[in-house]
Enzyme design. Structure first.
Site, mmCIF file in Angstrom:
data_model
loop_
_atom_site.group_PDB
_atom_site.id
_atom_site.type_symbol
_atom_site.label_atom_id
_atom_site.label_comp_id
_atom_site.label_asym_id
_atom_site.label_seq_id
_atom_site.Cartn_x
_atom_site.Cartn_y
_atom_site.Cartn_z
ATOM 1 N N LEU A 88 0.978 -1.201 0.109
ATOM 2 C CA LEU A 88 -0.102 -0.051 -0.029
ATOM 3 C C LEU A 88 0.736 1.233 0.084
ATOM 4 O O LEU A 88 1.522 1.660 1.053
ATOM 5 C CB LEU A 88 -0.907 0.022 1.135
ATOM 6 C CG LEU A 88 -1.765 -1.316 1.403
ATOM 7 C CD1 LEU A 88 -2.788 -1.129 2.785
ATOM 8 C CD2 LEU A 88 -2.660 -1.582 0.012
ATOM 9 N N ARG A 148 0.904 14.828 7.723
ATOM 10 C CA ARG A 148 1.677 15.018 8.679
ATOM 11 C C ARG A 148 3.122 15.126 8.555
ATOM 12 O O ARG A 148 3.769 15.645 9.285
ATOM 13 C CB ARG A 148 1.380 13.930 9.955
ATOM 14 C CG ARG A 148 -0.059 14.167 10.691
ATOM 15 C CD ARG A 148 -0.278 13.221 11.651
ATOM 16 N NE ARG A 148 -0.553 11.823 10.936
ATOM 17 C CZ ARG A 148 -0.979 10.663 11.633
ATOM 18 N NH1 ARG A 148 -0.776 10.825 13.015
ATOM 19 N NH2 ARG A 148 -1.069 9.571 11.123
ATOM 20 N N ARG A 177 57.634 31.272 -18.956
ATOM 21 C CA ARG A 177 57.236 32.280 -18.074
ATOM 22 C C ARG A 177 58.250 33.517 -18.542
ATOM 23 O O ARG A 177 59.479 33.426 -19.120
ATOM 24 C CB ARG A 177 57.746 31.921 -16.914
ATOM 25 C CG ARG A 177 59.116 31.502 -16.475
ATOM 26 C CD ARG A 177 59.105 30.804 -14.957
ATOM 27 N NE ARG A 177 60.448 30.593 -14.923
ATOM 28 C CZ ARG A 177 61.123 29.561 -13.911
ATOM 29 N NH1 ARG A 177 60.235 28.816 -13.115
ATOM 30 N NH2 ARG A 177 62.166 29.489 -13.464
#
Length: 459
Positions: A12, A19, A444
């Site tokens: 079920l 609630r 760099r």
């Protein structure tokens, strides 16, 4: 009654659960890692010969996908006027040897052993209906079982309708029962559903059977908390705590050390090997597999992760849908995102993030690093602050780092790019082209010092 030979297991799952204070159907709310409905399905999975039927009502469109591939027939009734009314959706057999077993999807703590005991009892019972009851230390909200002086079940009474004396009764039930199909069919036909003022429950069904002259009996649950239903967020949390404690006890009996079971969250499908130590506030979820002799420290969360033996995970790491090989160490504060594979004896340290990345055997990424869509070989050292720039705004690209390579701190590897075997990347480099085996990649600006510049600026 003749011995039972055929059976329907009826789940079920049609109630809304107002609630609970949520718009989601309560049977889909998470309970210790899976939904309440999933717990009930797993309990019923053990009875392969039975026909399983789920009766849905509220939010049937959300629940139906959960039932796919579960060998469950789905029936829908809207509105559902209580658990007894839900049974009117069934096409009940009139065969005297057919039994209907009702399992509310909001009673998730029922154990397979108790369900098996109920089914075994039905093969010899002469009662029309057998319910599962238990002596509860906290019976509030549950239906009380009323017995005669001779001990026969003569009825049930709900919490709202119970007298003060009846509320002191400790034997309770929450709606798990088995009933002869023809008897149930006749009882349901006796109700006038168009005039119902409140939900019909097992209380009314038992009363109808008793009026018709049928006997009703009960079997005791294996563990008292099995009959507890979920009707509030508080009860959901309490049931989750029971499930978690049960899982921790199962692991500890198999040789796992859990420092504080009250704060350790282990999902029902998680496997943990012997001699593994789980520290407080560890979360193991989904299909996680943890090997033997691992140590998982506080605050760690593993979801669908696989850990081989002797893995150490330090504090506050997250591993999702990834594999960590034997003797590897993670953390603290490492994030291993889906599709990653951390090799044997590898190290993933502080604030390191991996995504769809393979980190080879004995390789290290110890600090402040992001490796995404990368294949990193064995014995590679990835310095602090290194990131793979894997996304160009449209597509993701892979970075490949060969065995024995060294990637200096604060470097960016702009994918697609390959760092060769044994190659070096100088610290602070932005690498946009492949670096050959044994080569040095440096990208760099040249440093320039200006003597006295700072003194002149202060003046």
């Amino acid at each position: 009654m003749t011995p039972t030979t055929t059976m329907d297991l009826v789940i079920l799952a049609g109630g809304r659960g107002r609630r609970m204070g949520t718009l989601r159907p309560k049977v889909l709310l998470p309970l210790a890692g899976v939904s309440s409905l999933e717990w009930v399905l797993r309990t019923s999975d053990a009875f392969a010969s039975a026909r399983r039927i789920a009766i849905l009502g509220y939010s049937a469109e959300d629940i139906t996908p959960v039932l796919r591939d579960r060998r469950v027939e789905v029936m829908t009734l809207e509105p559902v006027l209580g658990p007894v009314h839900a049974l009117t959706a069934l096409d009940l057999s009139d065969a005297p040897d057919h039994t209907v077993v009702v399992l509310p999807a909001d009673v998730p703590l029922l154990r397979r052993e108790t369900l098996a005991a109920l089914l075994a009892h039905r093969t010899t019972s002469t009662a029309a209906l057998t319910m599962v009851s238990a002596v509860s230390e906290r019976p509030y909200g549950l239906m009380r079982v009323l017995r005669s002086e001779a001990g026969e079940v003569i009825g049930l009474v709900g919490e709202k309708d119970a007298s003060r004396q009846q509320r002191s009764i400790r034997e309770c039930t929450s709606g798990v029962f088995a009933c002869a199909a023809p008897v149930l069919r006749a009882a349901l036909a006796s109700f006038a559903w168009d005039t119902v003022e409140r939900e019909r429950t097992l209380v009314e069904l038992v009363a109808a059977l008793r009026r018709a002259g049928h006997d009703v009996d009960a079997i005791s649950a294996t563990v008292p908390h099995e009959i507890r239903g979920i009707n509030s967020q508080t009860e959901l949390a309490e049931a989750s705590a029971i499930m978690r404690q049960t899982k921790c006890e199962e692991l500890m009996s198999a040789g796992v050390t859990i420092i504080d079971p009250a704060t350790t969250y282990v999902g029902p499908d998680v496997e943990v090997g012997h001699d593994t130590v789980l520290h407080p506030n560890v979360y193991l979820e989904g299909r996680t597999r943890v090997g033997s002799a691992c140590e998982i420290h506080a605050g760690t969360r593993l979801v669908d992760a696989t850990l081989e033996d002797h893995v150490v995970i330090l504090n506050y790491c997250v591993v999702t849908d990834s594999t960590v090989r034997s003797r590897a160490q993670l953390g603290p504060f490492a994030h291993i995102r889906p599709g990653s594979d951390v090799g044997e004896d590898a190290r993933v340290g502080n604030y390191v993030e991996l995504k769809k990345t393979t980190l080879g055997k004995a390789s290290k990424a110890s600090h402040l690093t992001y490796l995404g869509d990368a294949t990193v070989g064995e014995d590679v050292n990835v310095g602090a602050g290194v990131i793979t720039c894997n996304y160009d705004g449209v597509n993701k690209h892979r970075t490949v780092i060969g065995d024995g390579a060294f990637v200096g701190s604060d470097s960016q590897l702009v994918a697609p790019v390959t760092i060769g075997r044994g190659a070096f990347v100088a610290a602070g480099s932005s690498i946009t082209r492949d670096v050959p085996d044994e080569g040095l990649g440096i990208a760099r600006s040249r440093q320039e010092n200006k003597d006295g510049w700072a003194r002149k600026r202060r003046q």
